[in-house]
Design a protein around this motif. Structure first.
Motif, PDB file in Angstrom:
ATOM      1  N   GLU A   3       0.848  -1.185   0.000  1.00 17.96           N
ATOM      2  CA  GLU A   3       0.000   0.000   0.000  1.00 17.96           C
ATOM      3  C   GLU A   3       0.878   1.226   0.000  1.00 17.96           C
ATOM      4  N   GLU A   4       0.774   1.969  -1.069  1.00 17.02           N
ATOM      5  CA  GLU A   4       1.713   3.056  -1.234  1.00 17.02           C
ATOM      6  C   GLU A   4       0.996   4.390  -1.230  1.00 17.02           C
ATOM      7  N   LYS A   5       1.610   5.360  -0.594  1.00 19.26           N
ATOM      8  CA  LYS A   5       1.107   6.724  -0.647  1.00 19.26           C
ATOM      9  C   LYS A   5       1.452   7.342  -2.005  1.00 19.26           C
ATOM     10  N   GLY A   6       0.698   8.330  -2.425  1.00 22.25           N
ATOM     11  CA  GLY A   6       1.018   9.029  -3.663  1.00 22.25           C
ATOM     12  C   GLY A   6       2.194   9.981  -3.473  1.00 22.25           C
ATOM     13  N   ILE A   7       2.664  10.522  -4.574  1.00 27.40           N
ATOM     14  CA  ILE A   7       3.801  11.441  -4.569  1.00 27.40           C
ATOM     15  C   ILE A   7       3.351  12.752  -5.209  1.00 27.40           C
ATOM     16  N   LEU A   8       3.788  13.875  -4.644  1.00 25.93           N
ATOM     17  CA  LEU A   8       3.509  15.173  -5.251  1.00 25.93           C
ATOM     18  C   LEU A   8       4.614  15.538  -6.231  1.00 25.93           C
ATOM     19  N   PHE A   9       4.241  15.713  -7.503  1.00 27.76           N
ATOM     20  CA  PHE A   9       5.188  16.134  -8.540  1.00 27.76           C
ATOM     21  C   PHE A   9       4.923  17.594  -8.896  1.00 27.76           C
ATOM     22  N   ILE A  10       5.995  18.382  -8.964  1.00 29.27           N
ATOM     23  CA  ILE A  10       5.874  19.800  -9.290  1.00 29.27           C
ATOM     24  C   ILE A  10       6.634  20.065 -10.583  1.00 29.27           C
ATOM     25  N   LEU A  11       5.923  20.513 -11.607  1.00 29.78           N
ATOM     26  CA  LEU A  11       6.568  20.894 -12.865  1.00 29.78           C
ATOM     27  C   LEU A  11       6.654  22.410 -12.927  1.00 29.78           C
ATOM     28  N   SER A  12       7.869  22.901 -13.093  1.00 27.99           N
ATOM     29  CA  SER A  12       8.049  24.346 -13.156  1.00 27.99           C
ATOM     30  C   SER A  12       9.153  24.688 -14.154  1.00 27.99           C
ATOM     31  N   GLY A  13       9.474  25.961 -14.255  1.00 29.95           N
ATOM     32  CA  GLY A  13      10.506  26.387 -15.195  1.00 29.95           C
ATOM     33  C   GLY A  13      10.263  27.823 -15.607  1.00 29.95           C
ATOM     34  N   PRO A  14      11.191  28.415 -16.335  1.00 30.04           N
ATOM     35  CA  PRO A  14      11.077  29.827 -16.695  1.00 30.04           C
ATOM     36  C   PRO A  14       9.844  30.114 -17.560  1.00 30.04           C
ATOM     37  N   SER A  15       9.408  31.358 -17.548  1.00 28.30           N
ATOM     38  CA  SER A  15       8.245  31.779 -18.344  1.00 28.30           C
ATOM     39  C   SER A  15       8.454  31.439 -19.805  1.00 28.30           C
ATOM     40  N   GLY A  16       7.413  30.953 -20.432  1.00 32.70           N
ATOM     41  CA  GLY A  16       7.458  30.720 -21.870  1.00 32.70           C
ATOM     42  C   GLY A  16       8.123  29.415 -22.266  1.00 32.70           C
ATOM     43  N   VAL A  17       8.488  28.568 -21.285  1.00 34.05           N
ATOM     44  CA  VAL A  17       9.213  27.343 -21.627  1.00 34.05           C
ATOM     45  C   VAL A  17       8.272  26.234 -22.115  1.00 34.05           C
ATOM     46  N   VAL A 179       9.047  12.980 -18.279  1.00 28.59           N
ATOM     47  CA  VAL A 179       8.288  13.228 -17.039  1.00 28.59           C
ATOM     48  C   VAL A 179       7.602  11.931 -16.590  1.00 28.59           C
ATOM     49  N   THR A 180       7.051  11.182 -17.544  1.00 28.72           N
ATOM     50  CA  THR A 180       6.404   9.908 -17.216  1.00 28.72           C
ATOM     51  C   THR A 180       7.400   8.926 -16.615  1.00 28.72           C
ATOM     52  N   ALA A 181       8.619   8.891 -17.178  1.00 26.61           N
ATOM     53  CA  ALA A 181       9.666   8.007 -16.642  1.00 26.61           C
ATOM     54  C   ALA A 181      10.049   8.421 -15.225  1.00 26.61           C
ATOM     55  N   ILE A 182      10.124   9.709 -14.982  1.00 28.41           N
ATOM     56  CA  ILE A 182      10.460  10.207 -13.640  1.00 28.41           C
ATOM     57  C   ILE A 182       9.390   9.779 -12.641  1.00 28.41           C
ATOM     58  N   ILE A 183       8.120   9.921 -13.033  1.00 24.16           N
ATOM     59  CA  ILE A 183       7.020   9.536 -12.146  1.00 24.16           C
ATOM     60  C   ILE A 183       7.116   8.051 -11.804  1.00 24.16           C
ATOM     61  N   GLN A 184       7.358   7.229 -12.823  1.00 18.36           N
ATOM     62  CA  GLN A 184       7.413   5.789 -12.606  1.00 18.36           C
ATOM     63  C   GLN A 184       8.628   5.389 -11.753  1.00 18.36           C
ATOM     64  N   SER A 185       9.773   5.987 -12.050  1.00 19.77           N
ATOM     65  CA  SER A 185      10.980   5.580 -11.323  1.00 19.77           C
ATOM     66  C   SER A 185      10.964   6.075  -9.881  1.00 19.77           C
ATOM     67  N   GLU A 186      10.325   7.211  -9.636  1.00 19.20           N
ATOM     68  CA  GLU A 186      10.251   7.697  -8.254  1.00 19.20           C
ATOM     69  C   GLU A 186       9.493   6.710  -7.362  1.00 19.20           C
ATOM     70  N   HIS A 187       8.531   5.995  -7.966  1.00 22.25           N
ATOM     71  CA  HIS A 187       7.790   4.988  -7.197  1.00 22.25           C
ATOM     72  C   HIS A 187       8.645   3.763  -6.880  1.00 22.25           C
ATOM     73  N   CYS A 188       9.776   3.614  -7.566  1.00 21.39           N
ATOM     74  CA  CYS A 188      10.683   2.488  -7.314  1.00 21.39           C
ATOM     75  C   CYS A 188      11.814   2.870  -6.372  1.00 21.39           C
ATOM     76  N   ARG A 189      11.868   4.096  -5.924  1.00 20.87           N
ATOM     77  CA  ARG A 189      13.015   4.500  -5.096  1.00 20.87           C
ATOM     78  C   ARG A 189      13.020   3.763  -3.769  1.00 20.87           C
ATOM     79  N   ARG A 190      14.179   3.191  -3.494  1.00 20.87           N
ATOM     80  CA  ARG A 190      14.287   2.338  -2.314  1.00 20.87           C
ATOM     81  C   ARG A 190      13.924   3.089  -1.041  1.00 20.87           C
ATOM     82  N   ASP A 191      14.382   4.351  -0.929  1.00 17.03           N
ATOM     83  CA  ASP A 191      14.118   5.063   0.323  1.00 17.03           C
ATOM     84  C   ASP A 191      12.625   5.320   0.549  1.00 17.03           C
TER      85      ASP A 191
END
Lengths: 206, 206
Positions: A3-17, A179-191
């Protein structure tokens, strides 16, 4: 099995990117992401629904929530408050869903302070030369103004130090794949998950 | 736009978890991974090629390389040495290719010591109950032996603390998708690439 908790992902970057484009494309794909719903003091427009488009609050209510540190970030535009309610994010994560927040660099820095366990993704311009040309050739601005804008862009990009990932927005599909790969791999992080696996180990393998 | 070094990925996990199957499936897909070529003192068999199947060395040469810390890990089986040569890995990474190493838990721990900047992925059994049943019902072993094996399995799994990621091998395709996502997202990690982006920034946006 876990049973896993969700993760908050924040996408940001300079204006107009192109943050909005990447976010829209991401949400057109099949995934279990919930988009973070903002809170605002502006009036509800015809067709909008509370808890869908925004959470609508009075100015008084909003300021009380600010005082109680119930917003992960907030800002004022045209005399109205806009912000990210902590409660909605935390409840959605607790229910096992990931939450996705697309936001300006200043807002992301506030979220970082209030919710450091989030995963921060910095969207990088496809070409700095193009960004520079856009700034320099914007029109009849004084050289002083142009230099000021270049400095601002540099400052915004230097904020990437506070982020976990950097994704180049060269093509929107590439950026979305990353971004999809990051979301998936973060769920595999051992810590994140080792504790739960060890619990399982104690229960089953003894 | 960015010249990037490759990353060493290490896939490991308890015996029988299916590391080889995941590795083979991964290498059937299109990607830029190079498989780490082992070094050995065993004789070259007909059809095998030096630098393709193995790097072939005499016992004397191998022991000299051990002394010079030129192996990321090594072990002896049936009177022959087998190991992972540091030079091949480092040259392949420097050329911009990722290197993939599939290895037993003990070897992975040696690599961790000699090459801590690698990315360590622990393949987790699909079901601990099944693992337990396999151990308990293996045949006519004494209860003492069964308990010993359970303890060994627990110890191997507790080594996951040294890893960066944990991937459950419930279905080989799921595991491969997750390993692929980890590879892709590791290339987006800010601490790997921020320096290069900043250099670019100084060069172009000034």
């Amino acid at each position: 099995m876990i049973e896993e908790k969700g993760i908050l992902f924040i996408l940001s970057g300079p204006s107009g990117v192109g943050k909005g484009t990447v976010r829209r494309e991401l949400f057109e794909q099949e995934n279990d992401l919930k988009y973070s719903i903002s809170m605002t003091t502006r009036e509800k427009r015809p067709g909008e629904k509370d808890g869908v488009d925004y959470f609508y609050k009075t100015r008084e209510e909003f300021e009380k929530l600010i005082e109680e540190n119930q917003l992960l970030e907030y800002a004022q535009f045209v005399n109205n408050y806009y912000g990210t309610p902590r409660k909605y994010v935390e409840e959605t994560l607790a229910a096992g869903h990931d939450v996705f927040l697309e936001i300006e660099v200043q807002g992301a820095m506030q979220v970082k302070e209030n919710f450091p366990e989030g995963v921060f993704i910095f969207l990088f311009p496809p070409s700095l030369e193009e960004l520079k040309n856009r700034i320099v050739n914007r029109g009849t601005e004084s050289q002083e103004k142009v230099l000021g804008r270049l400095k601002e862009a540099r400052n915004e990009i230097e904020m990437m130090d506070a982020y976990d990932y950097v994704v180049v927005n060269d093509h929107v599909e590439h950026a979305v794949t990353k971004v999809t790969a990051i979301i998936q791999s973060e769920h595999c992080r051992r810590d994140r998950i080792a504790k739960q696996y060890k619990k399982l180990l104690e229960d089953e393998l003894s």
